[in-house]
Design an enzyme around this catalytic site. Structure first.
Site, PDB file in Angstrom:
ATOM      1  N   GLU A 196      -0.691  -3.748  11.787  1.00 17.83           N
ATOM      2  CA  GLU A 196       0.052  -3.413  10.578  1.00 17.83           C
ATOM      3  C   GLU A 196       1.533  -3.736  10.779  1.00 17.83           C
ATOM      4  O   GLU A 196       2.226  -4.165   9.859  1.00 17.83           O
ATOM      5  CB  GLU A 196      -0.118  -1.931  10.243  1.00 17.83           C
ATOM      6  CG  GLU A 196       0.478  -1.550   8.895  1.00 17.83           C
ATOM      7  CD  GLU A 196       0.345  -0.075   8.624  1.00 17.83           C
ATOM      8  OE1 GLU A 196      -0.422   0.291   7.723  1.00 17.83           O
ATOM      9  OE2 GLU A 196       1.002   0.730   9.320  1.00 17.83           O
ATOM     10  N   ASP A 254      -4.697 -10.670   0.301  1.00 15.67           N
ATOM     11  CA  ASP A 254      -3.361 -11.258   0.401  1.00 15.67           C
ATOM     12  C   ASP A 254      -2.587 -11.134  -0.915  1.00 15.67           C
ATOM     13  O   ASP A 254      -3.100 -11.495  -1.977  1.00 15.67           O
ATOM     14  CB  ASP A 254      -3.488 -12.734   0.794  1.00 15.67           C
ATOM     15  CG  ASP A 254      -2.153 -13.334   1.182  1.00 15.67           C
ATOM     16  OD1 ASP A 254      -1.328 -12.621   1.793  1.00 15.67           O
ATOM     17  OD2 ASP A 254      -1.927 -14.517   0.868  1.00 15.67           O
ATOM     18  N   HIS A 255      -1.371 -10.601  -0.806  1.00 14.77           N
ATOM     19  CA  HIS A 255      -0.494 -10.357  -1.953  1.00 14.77           C
ATOM     20  C   HIS A 255      -1.120  -9.395  -2.968  1.00 14.77           C
ATOM     21  O   HIS A 255      -0.869  -9.489  -4.176  1.00 14.77           O
ATOM     22  CB  HIS A 255      -0.086 -11.676  -2.635  1.00 14.77           C
ATOM     23  CG  HIS A 255       0.914 -12.438  -1.811  1.00 14.77           C
ATOM     24  ND1 HIS A 255       0.594 -13.047  -0.636  1.00 14.77           N
ATOM     25  CD2 HIS A 255       2.235 -12.649  -1.983  1.00 14.77           C
ATOM     26  CE1 HIS A 255       1.665 -13.621  -0.129  1.00 14.77           C
ATOM     27  NE2 HIS A 255       2.679 -13.386  -0.922  1.00 14.77           N
ATOM     28  N   HIS A 273       3.321  -4.678   4.086  1.00 21.09           N
ATOM     29  CA  HIS A 273       3.245  -5.047   5.507  1.00 21.09           C
ATOM     30  C   HIS A 273       2.797  -6.502   5.611  1.00 21.09           C
ATOM     31  O   HIS A 273       2.050  -6.998   4.754  1.00 21.09           O
ATOM     32  CB  HIS A 273       2.223  -4.191   6.252  1.00 21.09           C
ATOM     33  CG  HIS A 273       2.592  -2.750   6.348  1.00 21.09           C
ATOM     34  ND1 HIS A 273       3.535  -2.269   7.222  1.00 21.09           N
ATOM     35  CD2 HIS A 273       2.130  -1.661   5.666  1.00 21.09           C
ATOM     36  CE1 HIS A 273       3.637  -0.958   7.086  1.00 21.09           C
ATOM     37  NE2 HIS A 273       2.807  -0.553   6.136  1.00 21.09           N
ATOM     38  N   HIS A 325       0.836  -1.196   0.000  1.00 19.22           N
ATOM     39  CA  HIS A 325       0.000   0.000   0.000  1.00 19.22           C
ATOM     40  C   HIS A 325       0.873   1.249   0.000  1.00 19.22           C
ATOM     41  O   HIS A 325       2.106   1.166   0.022  1.00 19.22           O
ATOM     42  CB  HIS A 325      -0.992   0.003   1.181  1.00 19.22           C
ATOM     43  CG  HIS A 325      -0.426   0.543   2.455  1.00 19.22           C
ATOM     44  ND1 HIS A 325      -1.171   1.251   3.368  1.00 19.22           N
ATOM     45  CD2 HIS A 325       0.821   0.490   2.978  1.00 19.22           C
ATOM     46  CE1 HIS A 325      -0.417   1.601   4.396  1.00 19.22           C
ATOM     47  NE2 HIS A 325       0.777   1.148   4.191  1.00 19.22           N
ATOM     48  N   HIS A 374       5.234  -0.125  -0.706  1.00 18.92           N
ATOM     49  CA  HIS A 374       5.926  -0.966   0.279  1.00 18.92           C
ATOM     50  C   HIS A 374       4.877  -1.943   0.807  1.00 18.92           C
ATOM     51  O   HIS A 374       3.690  -1.797   0.517  1.00 18.92           O
ATOM     52  CB  HIS A 374       6.481  -0.112   1.429  1.00 18.92           C
ATOM     53  CG  HIS A 374       5.403   0.529   2.229  1.00 18.92           C
ATOM     54  ND1 HIS A 374       4.724   1.642   1.804  1.00 18.92           N
ATOM     55  CD2 HIS A 374       4.809   0.164   3.394  1.00 18.92           C
ATOM     56  CE1 HIS A 374       3.789   1.945   2.672  1.00 18.92           C
ATOM     57  NE2 HIS A 374       3.806   1.057   3.651  1.00 18.92           N
ATOM     58  N   CYS A 415       5.229   5.045   5.181  1.00 18.41           N
ATOM     59  CA  CYS A 415       4.056   4.569   4.433  1.00 18.41           C
ATOM     60  C   CYS A 415       3.754   5.452   3.225  1.00 18.41           C
ATOM     61  O   CYS A 415       2.883   5.127   2.421  1.00 18.41           O
ATOM     62  CB  CYS A 415       2.833   4.449   5.339  1.00 18.41           C
ATOM     63  SG  CYS A 415       2.862   2.959   6.368  1.00 18.41           S
TER      64      CYS A 415
HETATM   65 NI    NI Z   1       2.570   1.240   5.304  1.00 15.53          NI
END
Ligand code: NI
Length: 141
Positions: A129, A82-83, A44, A17, A42, A36
């Site tokens: 997160e 997911d992914h 998490h 995200h 990037h 972020c």
């Molecule tokens: Ni982030």
């Protein structure tokens, strides 16, 4: 006598995200959103805790079969997140800034009805997160 019990299922997903406000400079985005705001995304490793409440069934002793709870969470949430890129790939996050707070609320909305249909109530969404940062949502305003 019927007693209410809270039951939690943990699931995990990995997702990319970016937190970014278009009208701001790169510096202001960084000052507000920190790492972020990285322009090239990037990821998490999220930990999701879904807590339901209910009364144990007199025969099974379960409030809700955890296999059913896991199936609901996986089909309605994990398979979609997911992914994936939370800003671009997820229908139920469209137009929503991908903060942990907003994602937790959206997850609640994705699964609440299915849990009600199993005779239980959704009590809490807890979403990590990072190891150190997590949010909790208990429904409502
Ligand atoms: Ni982030």
């Amino acid at each position: 006598m019927s007693k209410t019990v809270y039951v939690t299922r943990k699931e995990r997903f990995n997702a990319a995200h970016k937190l970014w406000h278009e009208e701001w400079s790169e510096q202001k985005n960084f000052d507000t959103f920190g790492k972020c705001s990285n322009p090239n995304w990037h990821g998490h490793n999220y930990d999701l805790f879904v807590t339901i409440k209910g009364v144990p069934d007199p025969i099974t002793g379960f409030c809700m079969d955890l296999k059913d709870l896991s199936k609901i969470i996986n089909s309605k949430v994990i398979d979609k997140l997911d992914h994936k890129n939370l800003n671009m790939d997820v229908d139920f996050l469209e137009g929503i800034k991908s903060s942990t707070e907003n994602v937790a609320i959206a997850i609640w909305e994705q699964i609440e009805q299915d849990i009600n249909a199993c005779g239980c109530q959704l009590h809490a969404i807890k979403l990590y997160e990072t190891e150190n940062n997590f949010v909790e949502y208990y429904g409502g305003k």
